[in-house]
Design a protein around this motif. Structure first.
Motif, PDB file in Angstrom:
ATOM      1  N   PHE A 156       5.135  -2.252  -0.594  1.00 24.40           N
ATOM      2  CA  PHE A 156       5.625  -0.653  -0.384  1.00 24.40           C
ATOM      3  C   PHE A 156       3.974  -0.080  -1.225  1.00 24.40           C
ATOM      4  O   PHE A 156       3.826   0.271  -1.998  1.00 24.40           O
ATOM      5  N   ASP A 157       4.055   0.647   0.223  1.00 21.53           N
ATOM      6  CA  ASP A 157       3.287   1.827   0.211  1.00 21.53           C
ATOM      7  C   ASP A 157       3.837   3.181  -0.641  1.00 21.53           C
ATOM      8  O   ASP A 157       4.308   4.266   0.288  1.00 21.53           O
ATOM      9  N   TYR A 158       3.302   3.826  -1.765  1.00 22.92           N
ATOM     10  CA  TYR A 158       4.224   5.265  -2.551  1.00 22.92           C
ATOM     11  C   TYR A 158       3.311   6.110  -2.612  1.00 22.92           C
ATOM     12  O   TYR A 158       3.290   6.750  -3.307  1.00 22.92           O
ATOM     13  N   GLY A 159       1.427   5.663  -2.522  1.00 15.24           N
ATOM     14  CA  GLY A 159       0.905   6.444  -2.392  1.00 15.24           C
ATOM     15  C   GLY A 159      -0.833   6.022  -3.686  1.00 15.24           C
ATOM     16  O   GLY A 159      -1.366   6.180  -3.768  1.00 15.24           O
ATOM     17  N   PHE A 160      -0.225   5.446  -4.665  1.00 14.78           N
ATOM     18  CA  PHE A 160      -0.970   4.756  -5.463  1.00 14.78           C
ATOM     19  C   PHE A 160      -1.134   3.151  -5.183  1.00 14.78           C
ATOM     20  O   PHE A 160      -0.137   2.313  -5.838  1.00 14.78           O
ATOM     21  N   GLY A 161      -2.428   2.254  -5.084  1.00 15.28           N
ATOM     22  CA  GLY A 161      -2.242   1.427  -5.279  1.00 15.28           C
ATOM     23  C   GLY A 161      -3.213   0.514  -3.797  1.00 15.28           C
ATOM     24  O   GLY A 161      -3.174   1.260  -2.958  1.00 15.28           O
ATOM     25  N   ASN A 162      -3.789  -0.762  -3.653  1.00 17.91           N
ATOM     26  CA  ASN A 162      -4.889  -1.186  -3.000  1.00 17.91           C
ATOM     27  C   ASN A 162      -4.205  -1.694  -1.909  1.00 17.91           C
ATOM     28  O   ASN A 162      -3.666  -3.252  -1.903  1.00 17.91           O
ATOM     29  N   VAL A 163      -3.554  -1.000  -1.081  1.00 16.71           N
ATOM     30  CA  VAL A 163      -2.212  -2.021  -0.133  1.00 16.71           C
ATOM     31  C   VAL A 163      -3.096  -2.596   0.531  1.00 16.71           C
ATOM     32  O   VAL A 163      -2.652  -3.256   1.379  1.00 16.71           O
ATOM     33  N   ARG A 164      -4.030  -2.176   1.010  1.00 18.21           N
ATOM     34  CA  ARG A 164      -4.557  -2.863   2.273  1.00 18.21           C
ATOM     35  C   ARG A 164      -4.884  -3.942   1.661  1.00 18.21           C
ATOM     36  O   ARG A 164      -5.592  -5.316   2.612  1.00 18.21           O
ATOM     37  N   SER A 165      -5.764  -3.812   0.411  1.00 18.49           N
ATOM     38  CA  SER A 165      -6.099  -5.299  -0.196  1.00 18.49           C
ATOM     39  C   SER A 165      -5.285  -6.342  -0.589  1.00 18.49           C
ATOM     40  O   SER A 165      -5.285  -7.303  -0.083  1.00 18.49           O
ATOM     41  N   ALA A 166      -3.729  -5.698  -0.572  1.00 21.56           N
ATOM     42  CA  ALA A 166      -2.681  -6.297  -1.341  1.00 21.56           C
ATOM     43  C   ALA A 166      -2.526  -7.249  -0.326  1.00 21.56           C
ATOM     44  O   ALA A 166      -2.251  -8.313   0.580  1.00 21.56           O
ATOM     45  N   GLU A 167      -2.397  -6.622   1.720  1.00 24.09           N
ATOM     46  CA  GLU A 167      -2.226  -6.426   2.833  1.00 24.09           C
ATOM     47  C   GLU A 167      -2.766  -7.878   3.371  1.00 24.09           C
ATOM     48  O   GLU A 167      -1.819  -9.022   3.699  1.00 24.09           O
ATOM     49  N   ARG A 168      -4.723  -7.798   2.811  1.00 20.41           N
ATOM     50  CA  ARG A 168      -4.750  -8.407   3.336  1.00 20.41           C
ATOM     51  C   ARG A 168      -5.127 -10.306   2.571  1.00 20.41           C
ATOM     52  O   ARG A 168      -4.982 -11.218   2.758  1.00 20.41           O
ATOM     53  N   ALA A 169      -4.645 -10.133   1.238  1.00 28.32           N
ATOM     54  CA  ALA A 169      -4.580 -11.496   0.556  1.00 28.32           C
ATOM     55  C   ALA A 169      -3.218 -12.196   1.359  1.00 28.32           C
ATOM     56  O   ALA A 169      -3.559 -13.648   1.184  1.00 28.32           O
ATOM     57  N   LEU A 170      -2.573 -11.566   0.929  1.00 24.50           N
ATOM     58  CA  LEU A 170      -0.865 -12.201   1.685  1.00 24.50           C
ATOM     59  C   LEU A 170      -1.440 -12.384   2.973  1.00 24.50           C
ATOM     60  O   LEU A 170      -0.412 -14.003   2.909  1.00 24.50           O
ATOM     61  N   ALA A 171      -1.951 -11.609   3.651  1.00 24.99           N
ATOM     62  CA  ALA A 171      -1.554 -12.944   5.003  1.00 24.99           C
ATOM     63  C   ALA A 171      -2.546 -13.677   5.878  1.00 24.99           C
ATOM     64  O   ALA A 171      -2.502 -14.285   5.917  1.00 24.99           O
ATOM     65  N   HIS A 172      -3.833 -13.852   4.199  1.00 24.87           N
ATOM     66  CA  HIS A 172      -4.749 -14.638   4.500  1.00 24.87           C
ATOM     67  C   HIS A 172      -3.899 -16.075   3.898  1.00 24.87           C
ATOM     68  O   HIS A 172      -3.706 -16.948   3.715  1.00 24.87           O
ATOM     69  N   VAL A 173      -2.603 -16.034   2.524  1.00 19.42           N
ATOM     70  CA  VAL A 173      -2.195 -17.228   2.529  1.00 19.42           C
ATOM     71  C   VAL A 173      -0.526 -16.892   3.217  1.00 19.42           C
ATOM     72  O   VAL A 173       0.613 -18.373   3.274  1.00 19.42           O
ATOM     73  N   GLY A 174      -0.612 -16.466   4.368  1.00 15.45           N
ATOM     74  CA  GLY A 174       0.186 -17.155   5.503  1.00 15.45           C
ATOM     75  C   GLY A 174       1.740 -16.157   5.388  1.00 15.45           C
ATOM     76  O   GLY A 174       2.815 -16.424   6.093  1.00 15.45           O
ATOM     77  N   ALA A 175       1.620 -15.090   4.400  1.00 12.79           N
ATOM     78  CA  ALA A 175       3.195 -13.861   4.905  1.00 12.79           C
ATOM     79  C   ALA A 175       2.759 -13.293   6.047  1.00 12.79           C
ATOM     80  O   ALA A 175       1.926 -12.893   6.504  1.00 12.79           O
ATOM     81  N   ASP A 176       3.892 -12.775   6.925  1.00 14.57           N
ATOM     82  CA  ASP A 176       4.365 -11.908   7.207  1.00 14.57           C
ATOM     83  C   ASP A 176       4.313 -10.526   6.489  1.00 14.57           C
ATOM     84  O   ASP A 176       5.380 -10.232   6.269  1.00 14.57           O
ATOM     85  N   VAL A 177       3.261  -9.523   6.311  1.00 16.37           N
ATOM     86  CA  VAL A 177       3.165  -8.246   5.559  1.00 16.37           C
ATOM     87  C   VAL A 177       3.121  -7.595   6.205  1.00 16.37           C
ATOM     88  O   VAL A 177       2.635  -6.865   7.953  1.00 16.37           O
ATOM     89  N   GLU A 178       3.891  -6.022   5.874  1.00 14.84           N
ATOM     90  CA  GLU A 178       3.353  -4.755   6.495  1.00 14.84           C
ATOM     91  C   GLU A 178       4.266  -3.839   5.471  1.00 14.84           C
ATOM     92  O   GLU A 178       4.254  -4.580   4.508  1.00 14.84           O
ATOM     93  N   ILE A 179       2.889  -2.602   5.632  1.00 17.83           N
ATOM     94  CA  ILE A 179       2.329  -1.845   4.733  1.00 17.83           C
ATOM     95  C   ILE A 179       3.637  -0.644   4.744  1.00 17.83           C
ATOM     96  O   ILE A 179       3.533  -0.297   5.930  1.00 17.83           O
ATOM     97  N   THR A 180       4.314  -0.381   4.117  1.00 18.13           N
ATOM     98  CA  THR A 180       5.325   0.357   4.516  1.00 18.13           C
ATOM     99  C   THR A 180       6.128   1.370   3.517  1.00 18.13           C
ATOM    100  O   THR A 180       6.063   0.382   2.089  1.00 18.13           O
ATOM    101  N   ARG A 181       7.138   2.565   3.530  1.00 16.50           N
ATOM    102  CA  ARG A 181       7.401   2.999   2.648  1.00 16.50           C
ATOM    103  C   ARG A 181       8.874   3.330   2.590  1.00 16.50           C
ATOM    104  O   ARG A 181       9.407   4.133   2.130  1.00 16.50           O
ATOM    105  N   ASP A 182       9.227   2.526   3.768  1.00 16.38           N
ATOM    106  CA  ASP A 182      10.594   2.995   4.918  1.00 16.38           C
ATOM    107  C   ASP A 182      11.421   2.358   3.401  1.00 16.38           C
ATOM    108  O   ASP A 182      11.743   0.773   3.330  1.00 16.38           O
ATOM    109  N   TYR A 183      12.764   2.064   3.376  1.00 15.77           N
ATOM    110  CA  TYR A 183      13.599   1.805   1.688  1.00 15.77           C
ATOM    111  C   TYR A 183      14.608   1.111   2.419  1.00 15.77           C
ATOM    112  O   TYR A 183      14.628  -0.634   2.188  1.00 15.77           O
TER     113      TYR A 183
END
Length: 218
Positions: A15-42
């Motif tokens: 969830f991209d609400y302006g506070f957080g290491n979203v790219r690091s989280a995205e890479r880590a989740l993708a590394h362990v096999g998740a289909d990841v999207e960074i978004t604030r779309d509800y």
């Protein structure tokens, strides 16, 4: 197994609400096999298999950003439907009732009772690697050695666990602790809501195992 027969990867929204290491989280989740999207779309975040709520900086600023992005509604509605949410760092802290920074009190999401307050230690912030005392039968820490180390960066924490579960049909939350000057809550597993004070996305192999364990529950 052919590609057509392969199990679908779990969809996780950071969830991209302006506070957080979203790219690091995205890479880590993708590394362990998740289909990841960074978004604030509800709607996208609401319909994902898992929702990760990051957070860095001040409690009050994170809460303001969450409310502006309807993150408070999002977390509440997902949990009401038993849909998994993982909070990280200040993304964990805002799940509690309130935060107090520099004498200013800010209301949190109040999913758990409790207060986030300053760490009392000789060195603050608590920055670097530390061990934890994992809760018995923890799913989050399954497969981890007792001396595994995780990466922390914070000056505030929850020092007392206040939630009491009086219903014999509800499993009590699993609370993991760490110590830096004093004991504090390092992680919680409570039904669909899990959270860590440390950063699994920055914790190497140990953090990757934790994220794998979470994804397996989705």
């Amino acid at each position: 197994m052919s590609a057509a027969q392969s199990p679908a990867r779990k969809k996780v929204v950071v969830f991209d609400y302006g506070f957080g290491n979203v790219r690091s989280a995205e890479r880590a989740l993708a590394h362990v096999g998740a289909d990841v999207e960074i978004t604030r779309d509800y709607d996208t975040a609401m319909n994902a298999d898992g929702l990760l709520v990051p957070g860095v900086g001040a409690f009050a600023a994170c809460m303001r950003g969450l409310r502006e992005a309807r993150g408070d509604w999002l977390v509440g509605r997902r949990l009401a439907g038993g849909r998994p949410v993982l909070g990280i760092c200040v993304g964990m802290q805002v799940l509690f009732g309130r935060g107090i920074e520099h004498g200013v009190e800010t209301a949190g999401l109040d999913e758990w009772p409790g207060t986030v307050g300053p760490l009392k230690a000789e060195v603050v912030p608590h920055m670097g690697w530390n061990t934890v005392r994992a809760a018995a039968d923890s799913q989050l820490f399954a497969g981890q050695p007792a001396d595994a180390r995780y990466y922390f960066v914070h000056s505030y924490a929850v020092h007392d666990w206040e939630l009491e579960v009086g219903n014999e049909h509800l499993a009590p939350p699993k609370v993991t602790w760490a110590t830096h000057g004093e004991p504090f809550v390092a992680a919680v597993e409570n039904g669909a809501l899990w959270a860590t004070q440390f950063h699994p996305e920055k914790s190497g192999d140990a953090g990757a195992q934790l994220l794998t364990n979470w994804i397996r529950t989705l």
